[in-house]
Design an enzyme around this catalytic site. Structure first.
Site, PDB file in Angstrom:
ATOM      1  N   LYS B  79       0.865  -1.180   0.000  1.00 20.76           N
ATOM      2  CA  LYS B  79       0.000   0.000   0.000  1.00 20.76           C
ATOM      3  C   LYS B  79       0.901   1.229   0.000  1.00 20.76           C
ATOM      4  O   LYS B  79       1.900   1.279   0.747  1.00 20.76           O
ATOM      5  CB  LYS B  79      -0.870  -0.046   1.252  1.00 20.76           C
ATOM      6  CG  LYS B  79      -1.868   1.071   1.406  1.00 20.76           C
ATOM      7  CD  LYS B  79      -2.741   0.789   2.630  1.00 20.76           C
ATOM      8  CE  LYS B  79      -3.773   1.848   2.904  1.00 20.76           C
ATOM      9  NZ  LYS B  79      -4.659   1.487   4.021  1.00 20.76           N
ATOM     10  N   SER B 148      -9.184   1.592   3.039  1.00 18.29           N
ATOM     11  CA  SER B 148      -8.280   2.295   2.151  1.00 18.29           C
ATOM     12  C   SER B 148      -7.229   1.393   1.513  1.00 18.29           C
ATOM     13  O   SER B 148      -6.480   1.850   0.648  1.00 18.29           O
ATOM     14  CB  SER B 148      -7.570   3.408   2.932  1.00 18.29           C
ATOM     15  OG  SER B 148      -6.867   2.853   4.048  1.00 18.29           O
ATOM     16  N   SER B 172      -9.704  -0.978   7.211  1.00 16.01           N
ATOM     17  CA  SER B 172      -9.111  -0.784   5.881  1.00 16.01           C
ATOM     18  C   SER B 172      -8.390  -2.009   5.332  1.00 16.01           C
ATOM     19  O   SER B 172      -8.008  -2.016   4.154  1.00 16.01           O
ATOM     20  CB  SER B 172      -8.153   0.413   5.892  1.00 16.01           C
ATOM     21  OG  SER B 172      -8.887   1.604   5.958  1.00 16.01           O
TER      22      SER B 172
END
Lengths: 75, 495
Positions: B79, B148, B172
């Site tokens: 990420k 996210s 997330s």
């Protein structure tokens, strides 16, 4: 638990809070922030109404961390 | 012909060990899949073809010479809020579009030392909280992968790589894992170092692996977990060898099922899948008992989550608040709202979360694990970001983190795994959680469940369509490094 009766902040209150911190925030953004706050306000009032003892052994922010370190055990 | 991109970490390591495949071949298969699919999925923001290939050669050499390490030759992605030395780390924000860190995050150092190969950086919401709907769900490209950790979930679901690292503050890792039909492990708070991660909320932030099996999550956790002097909140607790300790044994395992909170706001198909999973565990020897969470009736978990995030977010971005216009639109709204959080409310939220922990202490005195929904609905479409609960449509931000943020608030480890599909073929996820630092129990039950079911081996339509393609097709079209611009456009509002 019944939340205490609260008044909702106004744009003027948010503007005053921002000014106190020296922040310049447009009226449009203040309005958007207030809208977000109003949606969330009922839940916040419920959280505010939770009574936490001021007497030992009182819960500190660190209490949660110590609990995790002990593998989820109080003692 | 087997496409190596479709294999798990465990299967790849076995092939490498038996000299039946090489890391370079696995890397080419993953890069080929990215070349063919990622234009539609958009999971990758930076692709490191040349660098990864160089590492692939070294890993191939190590397997041949008997010097292989724990994850030797396993391609993975990060990420893009996880810092990488010499590689742009954008935080998903135009503000850091050209930021190149001088040091790797600790978890990256550990993956690197274990021989894993960094294939690329993956899409995220801006600072893990603003909106970014440019990544699509591999199960239906018109749908949202959640976030996210949107890029990590989509990349693993699209079989572009077997491992990605995400972060979780209110769900997330868990929610994208549930929506994209993969495994997401949010470990205990402090189990994996957060040194070198862009913070959203230091009290609630976690990092963890996203994979296609519980066994693979165990492989990755074993490498990343452990105390780190660079992260004062990391726990100094021994790290078991998770992967080799995994057991599919269910006889006598005590499974707790909630009577409140988790099923109160939950789509019926998710509830049905969760209860079916619990029944299956019971059929194979687990004992089931119900539990209550009395604190959830009073302390308002959503208020705890938002108050902590608002306060810490405002503090973290204090120095750049005067550059508000440089953030994406959603983050501007969030950061502005965050300015009006009182210290008393913040401290109340930090203190009240211990009441939730005390509930869970009682729960885990009676149970080894709990099984609860992973997401509370299926993935919504990009242009209509709502939580559909039966005929009712609820604003996502009001309800989406309901089954997941509680794990962050209490600091519990929780693994999300696929547990079925709705009538439209969209994945349904469940969570298995346990006491702090008992990731092994969560992973054991998840592994046992995956030995009994095949939900985690189902393929998204775009991967099915790609199966007949030559694994290396498209490779020639990849440049040495592919760098996409940061796009924070949102097709519908979350906050």
């Amino acid at each position: 638990m019944t939340p205490r009766r609260q008044t909702t902040p106004t744009i003027e209150i948010f503007e005053a809070l921002a000014a106190d911190r020296g922040l310049t925030i447009s009226r449009e953004r203040i309005e958007a922030a207030l809208e977000m706050h109003e949606k969330f306000r009922h839940e916040l009032d419920l959280l505010r109404s939770v009574e936490l003892s001021p007497l030992p052994p009182y819960i500190q922010p660190e209490t949660a961390l110590r609990w995790i370190e002990r593998g989820g055990r109080t003692s | 012909m087997t496409n190596l991109a479709d294999l798990s970490i465990h299967e790849l390591l076995t092939l490498f060990r038996n000299h039946e495949a090489t890391p370079l071949e696995a890397l080419d298969a993953c890069l080929g899949r990215i070349a063919r699919l990622d234009e539609r999925v958009n999971a990758v923001i930076t692709l490191l073809v040349e660098r990864a290939t160089e590492q692939g050669r070294e890993s191939t050499r190590r397997w041949r010479s008997g010097e292989a390490r724990a994850l030797e030759g396993i391609p993975y992605g990060l990420k893009d809020i996880i810092e990488t030395v010499g590689v742009r780390t954008t935080g998903g924000s135009p503000m850091y579009a050209d930021y190149v860190p001088a040091e790797d995050a600790t978890l990256v150092k550990r993956l690197d030392a274990a021989g894993a190969i960094l294939l690329g950086k993956l899409q995220t919401f801006e600072f893990a909280s603003g909106s970014n709907a440019t990544t699509s769900n591999p199960w239906d490209l018109n749908r949202w992968p959640a976030g996210s950790s949107s890029g990590p979930a989509a990349a693993v679901a699209a079989h572009e790589m077997p491992l990605a690292i995400g972060t979780d503050t209110g769900g997330s890792i868990a929610i994208p894992a549930a929506f994209c039909g993969i495994v997401g492990l949010k470990p205990t708070y402090g189990r994996i170092s957060r040194a070198g991660l862009f913070p959203l909320s230091w009290t609630l932030d976690h990092a963890g692996p996203m994979t296609r099996s519980a066994l693979d999550a165990a492989h990755a956790l074993g490498v990343m977990a452990g105390h780190d002097a660079r992260d004062p909140t990391s726990g100094n607790v021994p790290v078991p060898d998770y992967a080799s300790s995994l057991s599919a044994h269910l006889e006598g395992i005590r499974v707790g099922v909630p009577t409140e909170w988790f099923f109160d706001v939950c789509a019926s198909e998710v509830e049905t899948a969760t209860r079916a999973a619990i029944d299956l565990l019971a059929e194979h020897g687990a004992t089931i008992s119900e539990f209550e969470l009395p604190s959830t009736r009073t302390v308002q978990l959503h208020a705890i989550e938002l108050t902590i995030v608002y306060a810490e977010l405002a503090s973290l971005h204090e120095a750049t608040f005067d550059r508000l216009d440089e953030y994406g639109q959603e983050f501007q709204r969030l950061l502005t709202r965050a300015q009006f959080t009182s210290a008393v409310d913040y401290l109340k939220a930090l203190r009240a979360r211990h009441l939730v922990q005390l509930d869970f202490e009682k729960v885990f005195d009676q149970n080894d694990v709990i099984v609860v929904p992973g997401g509370m609905c299926v993935a919504p479409t990009h242009d209509h970001l709502v939580a559909k609960i039966g005929e009712d449509e609820r604003p996502l931000i009001d309800v989406i983190s309901r089954p997941t943020a509680v794990m962050d608030i209490a600091g519990l480890p929780a693994v999300t795994i696929p547990a079925g599909f709705d009538d439209d073929g969209l994945p349904l996820g469940i969570q298995i959680a346990s006491r702090p630092y008992d990731e092994l129990s969560c992973l054991n039950i998840a592994h046992a469940y995956q030995q009994l079911t095949e939900f985690h081996t189902e393929l998204p339509p775009i991967v099915e369509e790609d199966l007949d393609t030559n694994p290396s097709d498209g490779l020639d079209e990849l440049p040495p490094t592919l760098t996409k611009p940061v796009v924070t456009v949102t097709r519908d509002r979350i906050w």
